[in-house]
Design a protein around this motif. Structure first.
Motif, PDB file in Angstrom:
ATOM      1  N   LEU A   7       0.835  -1.196   0.000  1.00 57.26           N
ATOM      2  CA  LEU A   7       0.000   0.000   0.000  1.00 57.26           C
ATOM      3  C   LEU A   7       0.870   1.247   0.000  1.00 57.26           C
ATOM      4  N   GLU A   8       0.515   2.177  -0.875  1.00 58.50           N
ATOM      5  CA  GLU A   8       1.245   3.442  -0.958  1.00 58.50           C
ATOM      6  C   GLU A   8       0.233   4.563  -1.131  1.00 58.50           C
ATOM      7  N   PHE A   9       0.356   5.604  -0.324  1.00 58.06           N
ATOM      8  CA  PHE A   9      -0.484   6.780  -0.523  1.00 58.06           C
ATOM      9  C   PHE A   9       0.033   7.547  -1.728  1.00 58.06           C
ATOM     10  N   THR A  10      -0.880   8.146  -2.464  1.00 61.60           N
ATOM     11  CA  THR A  10      -0.472   8.982  -3.584  1.00 61.60           C
ATOM     12  C   THR A  10      -1.092  10.358  -3.434  1.00 61.60           C
ATOM     13  N   SER A  11      -0.429  11.349  -3.987  1.00 59.30           N
ATOM     14  CA  SER A  11      -0.967  12.706  -3.939  1.00 59.30           C
ATOM     15  C   SER A  11      -2.015  12.906  -5.035  1.00 59.30           C
ATOM     16  N   GLU A  12      -2.015  12.020  -6.043  1.00 60.30           N
ATOM     17  CA  GLU A  12      -2.944  12.177  -7.162  1.00 60.30           C
ATOM     18  C   GLU A  12      -4.349  11.687  -6.844  1.00 60.30           C
ATOM     19  N   SER A  13      -4.480  10.870  -5.813  1.00 54.13           N
ATOM     20  CA  SER A  13      -5.805  10.345  -5.476  1.00 54.13           C
ATOM     21  C   SER A  13      -6.079  10.594  -4.003  1.00 54.13           C
ATOM     22  N   SER A  14      -7.281  10.287  -3.612  1.00 53.40           N
ATOM     23  CA  SER A  14      -7.652  10.516  -2.221  1.00 53.40           C
ATOM     24  C   SER A  14      -7.467   9.251  -1.384  1.00 53.40           C
ATOM     25  N   GLY A  15      -6.567   8.379  -1.796  1.00 56.41           N
ATOM     26  CA  GLY A  15      -6.363   7.134  -1.057  1.00 56.41           C
ATOM     27  C   GLY A  15      -5.111   6.429  -1.510  1.00 56.41           C
ATOM     28  N   PHE A  16      -5.217   5.118  -1.611  1.00 50.34           N
ATOM     29  CA  PHE A  16      -4.076   4.309  -2.018  1.00 50.34           C
ATOM     30  C   PHE A  16      -3.966   4.250  -3.535  1.00 50.34           C
ATOM     31  N   GLU A  17      -2.738   4.044  -4.012  1.00 46.10           N
ATOM     32  CA  GLU A  17      -2.504   3.903  -5.442  1.00 46.10           C
ATOM     33  C   GLU A  17      -3.145   2.617  -5.944  1.00 46.10           C
ATOM     34  N   SER A  18      -3.785   2.668  -7.099  1.00 41.42           N
ATOM     35  CA  SER A  18      -4.404   1.468  -7.663  1.00 41.42           C
ATOM     36  C   SER A  18      -3.595   1.001  -8.871  1.00 41.42           C
ATOM     37  N   ILE A  19      -3.857  -0.237  -9.274  1.00 38.21           N
ATOM     38  CA  ILE A  19      -3.142  -0.782 -10.429  1.00 38.21           C
ATOM     39  C   ILE A  19      -4.092  -0.890 -11.613  1.00 38.21           C
ATOM     40  N   ASN A  20      -3.515  -0.873 -12.807  1.00 38.22           N
ATOM     41  CA  ASN A  20      -4.329  -0.969 -14.007  1.00 38.22           C
ATOM     42  C   ASN A  20      -4.409  -2.428 -14.470  1.00 38.22           C
ATOM     43  N   GLU A  21      -5.153  -2.660 -15.524  1.00 39.10           N
ATOM     44  CA  GLU A  21      -5.367  -4.033 -15.996  1.00 39.10           C
ATOM     45  C   GLU A  21      -4.073  -4.700 -16.457  1.00 39.10           C
ATOM     46  N   ASP A  22      -3.129  -3.929 -16.972  1.00 37.59           N
ATOM     47  CA  ASP A  22      -1.852  -4.520 -17.393  1.00 37.59           C
ATOM     48  C   ASP A  22      -1.109  -5.106 -16.197  1.00 37.59           C
ATOM     49  N   GLN A  23      -1.240  -4.473 -15.048  1.00 38.93           N
ATOM     50  CA  GLN A  23      -0.547  -4.940 -13.852  1.00 38.93           C
ATOM     51  C   GLN A  23      -1.291  -6.086 -13.162  1.00 38.93           C
ATOM     52  N   LEU A  24      -2.556  -6.313 -13.529  1.00 35.10           N
ATOM     53  CA  LEU A  24      -3.329  -7.388 -12.908  1.00 35.10           C
ATOM     54  C   LEU A  24      -2.727  -8.759 -13.194  1.00 35.10           C
ATOM     55  N   LYS A  25      -2.154  -8.957 -14.384  1.00 35.05           N
ATOM     56  CA  LYS A  25      -1.525 -10.235 -14.714  1.00 35.05           C
ATOM     57  C   LYS A  25      -0.403 -10.544 -13.730  1.00 35.05           C
ATOM     58  N   SER A  26       0.386  -9.547 -13.406  1.00 38.73           N
ATOM     59  CA  SER A  26       1.460  -9.742 -12.430  1.00 38.73           C
ATOM     60  C   SER A  26       0.891 -10.104 -11.064  1.00 38.73           C
ATOM     61  N   LEU A  27      -0.211  -9.490 -10.687  1.00 42.53           N
ATOM     62  CA  LEU A  27      -0.855  -9.793  -9.418  1.00 42.53           C
ATOM     63  C   LEU A  27      -1.391 -11.226  -9.398  1.00 42.53           C
ATOM     64  N   VAL A  28      -2.010 -11.653 -10.481  1.00 42.24           N
ATOM     65  CA  VAL A  28      -2.522 -13.025 -10.582  1.00 42.24           C
ATOM     66  C   VAL A  28      -1.368 -14.012 -10.446  1.00 42.24           C
ATOM     67  N   GLU A  29      -0.265 -13.775 -11.149  1.00 43.51           N
ATOM     68  CA  GLU A  29       0.878 -14.685 -11.085  1.00 43.51           C
ATOM     69  C   GLU A  29       1.522 -14.666  -9.692  1.00 43.51           C
ATOM     70  N   PHE A  30       1.557 -13.523  -9.051  1.00 38.23           N
ATOM     71  CA  PHE A  30       2.054 -13.435  -7.677  1.00 38.23           C
ATOM     72  C   PHE A  30       1.207 -14.319  -6.760  1.00 38.23           C
ATOM     73  N   ASN A  31      -0.117 -14.237  -6.898  1.00 36.05           N
ATOM     74  CA  ASN A  31      -1.016 -15.041  -6.075  1.00 36.05           C
ATOM     75  C   ASN A  31      -0.849 -16.530  -6.359  1.00 36.05           C
ATOM     76  N   LEU A  32      -0.703 -16.907  -7.620  1.00 36.47           N
ATOM     77  CA  LEU A  32      -0.511 -18.318  -7.976  1.00 36.47           C
ATOM     78  C   LEU A  32       0.795 -18.856  -7.393  1.00 36.47           C
TER      79      LEU A  32
END
Length: 121
Positions: A7-32
């Motif tokens: 989790l990382e706070f960002t100044s561009e949003s009002s909360g935590f930084e989110s990931i885009n669909e391109d980064q979701l594949k990396s997240l899926v592989e991390f979980n696997l």
């Protein structure tokens, strides 16, 4: 979107930084990888989580052993990553290495790929 880890706070949003669909594949592989490499009892509050691949590494490379491993992996993925569809799962051994080739898809985000893990015996 999905929240980026760690989790990382960002100044561009009002909360935590989110990931885009391109980064979701990396997240899926991390979980696997976590599911495959974690030993049962290793994860606090989730005693049944994990394939426990190490117990399979020193067994004879037989179709019976691979079928037990296949069953354990597909069961764990269904339970802890139900969004992942296992399309194909292959095991190869050579020298001191077991190779796992996991073809998967995630329909909701239209992702499919092959995760290859080489595990030293």
């Amino acid at each position: 979107g999905t929240v980026k880890w760690p989790l990382e706070f960002t100044s561009e949003s009002s909360g935590f930084e989110s990931i885009n669909e391109d980064q979701l594949k990396s997240l899926v592989e991390f979980n696997l990888k976590n599911i495959i490499l974690t030993e049962k009892g290793e994860r606090l509050f989730f005693p049944d989580f994990g394939v426990g691949i190490r117990k399979y590494l020193f067994e004879q490379s037989t179709s019976i052993g691979f079928e037990a491993l296949r069953g354990e992996m597909t069961s764990q993925i269904k339970r802890y990553a139900p969004y992942v569809i296992v399309e194909d799962l292959q095991f190869n051994t050579f020298d001191n290495t077991m190779q796992i080739r996991l073809a998967y898809s995630v329909k909701k985000i239209d992702v499919s790929d092959i995760l290859v893990l080489d595990i030293e015996i």
